[in-house]
Enzyme design. Structure first.
Site, short mmCIF file in Angstrom:
data_model
loop_
_atom_site.label_atom_id
_atom_site.label_comp_id
_atom_site.label_asym_id
_atom_site.label_seq_id
_atom_site.Cartn_x
_atom_site.Cartn_y
_atom_site.Cartn_z
N TRP A 168 29.18 8.75 -20.86
CA TRP A 168 29.84 7.89 -21.84
C TRP A 168 30.96 7.10 -21.20
O TRP A 168 31.17 5.93 -21.54
CB TRP A 168 30.33 8.73 -23.02
CG TRP A 168 29.19 9.46 -23.67
CD1 TRP A 168 28.98 10.80 -23.71
CD2 TRP A 168 28.05 8.87 -24.33
NE1 TRP A 168 27.80 11.09 -24.34
CE2 TRP A 168 27.20 9.93 -24.73
CE3 TRP A 168 27.68 7.55 -24.61
CZ2 TRP A 168 26.00 9.71 -25.41
CZ3 TRP A 168 26.47 7.34 -25.27
CH2 TRP A 168 25.66 8.40 -25.66
N ASP B 156 38.46 8.22 -25.70
CA ASP B 156 37.28 8.42 -26.54
C ASP B 156 37.21 9.90 -26.85
O ASP B 156 36.90 10.72 -25.99
CB ASP B 156 36.03 7.96 -25.77
CG ASP B 156 34.73 8.24 -26.53
OD1 ASP B 156 34.78 8.80 -27.64
OD2 ASP B 156 33.66 7.88 -26.01
N LYS C 44 30.28 14.27 -35.01
CA LYS C 44 30.43 15.59 -34.40
C LYS C 44 31.31 16.49 -35.27
O LYS C 44 30.83 17.39 -35.92
CB LYS C 44 31.02 15.48 -33.00
CG LYS C 44 30.00 15.31 -31.89
CD LYS C 44 29.56 13.91 -31.66
CE LYS C 44 28.76 13.80 -30.37
NZ LYS C 44 28.18 12.47 -30.17
#
Length: 360
Positions: free
Chosen positions: A102, A172, A196
């Site tokens: 990511w 992030d 999540k």
């Protein structure tokens, strides 16, 4: 009510209590005779839901008043572009620490916008660890330093963050926000896809210092400017109302659980069950992450014997454990144990791991 033993990485498990509450109010939210998806986002009933979500985040995360809480669509992936578009200017550089897929994607998007510098990386050791803080040397012209706080694919997590930086730290936190206590003031901006720990997919939470919003970005399209969301309480256009409603219920649930101090302790206990099963297996299970970088959210491991690994995953599936296959890019096994995964489900998985080893 039967609930799956759900270890999916995202979209992930939701608290049963949240889903039950949503089901109860599904056809008649706030006595309107409508479902939340049918409400006008300009109605007083929805505006109350919206405000509850903002204030719930402020309370749980102790967000100071000089930070804005924004709701944006497009997932963390859109933030990979919005961040450099808003903060990278001529003769400045976006600094990135690479700890997995990511952060690589975030850097790739920023490279399309302006000057970037990958200032630290653990790719050479297959992303088994987080860089030492002493190895992070920012450039003189850095506009910001970007990190990914938890790496779902490789199972690593930042446990301490860079401090006393001359530029904003942007994180992030898609996969570990709300899992532990953090000091918001360490960051210029935090962003997180909801799927999540926060709720269902469809909304991204952005927590951003007001000074960053004040930058002149009128050259950007309206919907790509943070000030558009800040100036309109994230209601410039129609927001993802259902996702925000469910987010508000998740925040209420987290508060009822005792807040982040209790949630953090529970997450530590859950992770310990699985890491103990790995460490006490005499090499039968091999953890991917180095011990000082292990994630409390995503436990990644392999079996020393690949044939047994395939049998383990099949046997686990047959026993009702869902989502234990590692990410398609690296394979292996992964147990995602976000806030909503009950502690007894994690304990059952640890016991299954021990039993499988003994019977192999």
């Amino acid at each position: 009510m039967k609930r799956a033993l759900n270890f999916n990485a995202g979209p992930a498990a939701m608290p049963a209590e949240v889903l039950q509450k949503a089901e109860k109010n599904w056809l008649n939210i706030a006595d309107t005779g409508m479902a939340v998806m049918e409400l006008s986002h300009r109605s007083k009933e929805y505006e109350q839901i919206h405000e509850n979500a903002i204030q719930g985040l402020r309370k749980l995360l102790s967000i100071p008043n000089d930070y804005e809480v924004l709701f944006i669509q497009g997932g963390a992936s859109l933030q990979f572009s919005m961040i450099p578009m808003n903060f990278l200017h001529e003769n400045t550089s976006g600094n990135y620490v690479l700890t997995g897929s990511w952060s690589e994607k975030a850097l790739k998007e920023a490279q399309k916008i302006g000057i970037t510098a990958p200032i630290a990386s653990t790719k050479k050791n297959s992303y088994r660890s987080i860089p030492q803080l002493s190895d992070i040397n920012t450039t003189e012209n850095a506009a910001y330093l970007h990190i990914t706080s938890n790496n779902t694919i490789y199972g690593t997590q930042w446990h301490t963050f860079p401090t006393q930086l001359p530029m904003p730290l942007i994180a992030d936190m898609s996969s570990d926000i709300l899992s532990k206590q953090i000091d918001i003031r360490q960051f210029g901006m935090i962003y997180a896809g909801a799927q999540k720990n926060l709720g269902p997919s469809g909304v991204t939470v952005v927590i951003i210092h007001k000074d960053l919003i004040l930058q002149d970005n009128d050259h950007l399209p309206t919907m790509l400017q943070y000030k558009t969301y800040a100036n309109n309480s994230s209601l410039y256009n129609t927001p993802p109302t259902l996702a925000i409603y469910l987010l508000s219920l998740v925040l209420e649930w987290a508060e009822e659980k005792g807040g982040l101090q209790i949630i953090e302790k529970t997450n530590e206990n859950k992770a310990k069950y699985l890491y103990d099963a790995i460490d006490e297996s005499d090499g039968f299970y091999l953890g991917h992450a180095e011990k000082n970088s292990r994630s409390l959210m995503n436990v990644t491991f392999n079996l020393a014997d690949k044939e047994k690994e395939a049998l383990f995953l099949q046997s686990a599936s047959d026993a009702g454990f869902i989502g234990l296959n590692g990410h398609r890019s690296i394979g292996g096994c992964r147990a995602s144990i976000y806030n909503a995964v009950p502690e007894d489900h994690v304990y059952k998985l640890a016991q299954f791991m021990k039993s499988f080893k003994q019977n192999s």
